[in-house]
Write a protein that holds these residues in place. Structure first.
Motif, short mmCIF file in Angstrom:
data_model
loop_
_atom_site.label_atom_id
_atom_site.label_comp_id
_atom_site.label_asym_id
_atom_site.label_seq_id
_atom_site.Cartn_x
_atom_site.Cartn_y
_atom_site.Cartn_z
N ASP A 165 -15.83 65.40 -19.79
CA ASP A 165 -15.81 65.64 -18.36
C ASP A 165 -15.95 64.27 -17.70
O ASP A 165 -17.06 63.78 -17.50
N PHE A 191 -19.56 76.86 -26.19
CA PHE A 191 -19.49 75.64 -25.39
C PHE A 191 -20.90 75.11 -25.18
O PHE A 191 -21.78 75.84 -24.73
N GLY A 215 -12.72 77.55 -27.98
CA GLY A 215 -13.31 77.23 -26.69
C GLY A 215 -14.60 77.99 -26.43
O GLY A 215 -15.15 77.95 -25.34
N TYR A 238 -14.18 68.37 -28.81
CA TYR A 238 -15.03 67.63 -27.87
C TYR A 238 -14.30 67.53 -26.55
O TYR A 238 -13.13 67.15 -26.50
N HIS A 239 -14.98 67.89 -25.47
CA HIS A 239 -14.42 67.88 -24.13
C HIS A 239 -15.11 66.79 -23.32
O HIS A 239 -16.33 66.80 -23.20
N TYR A 256 -19.04 67.55 -23.90
CA TYR A 256 -19.34 68.90 -24.38
C TYR A 256 -18.61 69.12 -25.69
O TYR A 256 -17.64 68.43 -26.00
N ARG A 257 -19.05 70.12 -26.44
CA ARG A 257 -18.31 70.52 -27.64
C ARG A 257 -18.25 72.04 -27.69
O ARG A 257 -19.10 72.73 -27.13
#
Length: 187
Positions: free
Chosen positions: A13, A29, A26, A10-11, A20-21
Motif C-alpha cells: 500500500d 489478509f 486474497g 505481498y501487497h 500486507y500479506r
C-alpha cells in the motif's frame, strides 16, 4: 510480489506505506509492517531466501524490511533504509544465507551485511555506468556485464562471473596444509 513456495502474496500500500500479506486467493489478509518510501520509487522488491525480510531499492537508496511477527523483531535489527548518495544502484540481490546483500552500482560490485551499521565491501570496481547483472541464488554466483577498454582504444562489454561460496572456509586461502595432511586427503 508473489511467494509461490509459500502460497503468499505481498501487497504494498504505497499511499499509506504499509505492507500486507494474504494467501493466493486474497484471503487471510494481514498487516506485516510499515515501510519507508524511497525517492525515486523502488525499482524492485525481493524476498530474502529465508522469507524473513524483503529488500527494495531505488537509484540512491536500499531498504530492508523485517517480515517477522512484531514480537520476534528486535527494535533496530533488520528494517532500515541505507543511502548511497554518490552512487547509482542498478541491482540488488540477496546472498543465499539471507544475512548479506550483493549490490551493483555505477562504481562497484559490493557485498554488505543486511544491517544498518554494516559498511559495504567492494568486491570489484566497474567501469560501466549502468552495469547490470543476474544472481544465481542456488550457486551464489553473480553474473554481470561491465565495459573494458581494449588495446584498440574502444570500449567493449564483457560478461563476468563472480562466485561467492556458501560454505567458504574464511581462512582456507591463508592457511597452508602440512604435507602429511595433503597425503591423507588424497587417499
Amino acid at each position: 510480489l508473489v511467494d509461490r513456495p509459500r502460497s503468499t502474496v505481498y501487497h504494498m500500500d504505497k499511499e499509506n506505506n504499509r505492507l500486507y500479506r494474504s494467501n493466493l486467493d486474497g484471503k487471510q489478509f494481514e498487516f506485516v509492517n510499515e515501510f519507508k518510501p524511497l525517492v525515486p520509487p523502488a525499482k524492485r522488491w525481493e524476498l530474502s531466501p529465508d522469507r524473513q525480510s524483503m529488500l527494495y531499492f531505488s537509484v540512491h537508496s536500499l531498504a530492508v524490511l523485517d517480515l517477522r511477527a512484531p514480537a520476534e523483531r528486535l527494535p533496530q535489527e533488520r528494517s532500515y533504509v541505507r543511502e548511497f548518495p554518490s552512487e547509482i544502484l542498478s541491482e540488488a540481490f540477496w546472498y543465499s544465507a539471507s544475512y548479506h546483500l550483493v549490490l551493483i552500482s555505477n562504481k562497484r560490485v559490493m557485498i554488505v551485511e543486511a544491517g544498518i551499521a554494516a559498511e559495504p565491501v567492494t568486491l570489484v570496481p566497474v567501469n560501466k555506468k549502468n552495469a547490470s547483472g543476474y544472481y544465481d541464488l542456488e550457486s551464489d554466483t553473480l553474473y554481470f556485464i561491465d565495459s573494458e577498454k581494449a588495446a584498440d582504444g574502444q570500449w567493449y562489454d564483457n560478461l563476468y562471473k563472480l562466485e561467492l561460496r556458501k560454505k567458504l572456509d574464511m581462512f582456507g586461502d591463508f592457511l597452508k596444509r602440512k604435507a602429511n595432511e595433503r597425503e591423507q586427503k588424497a587417499e
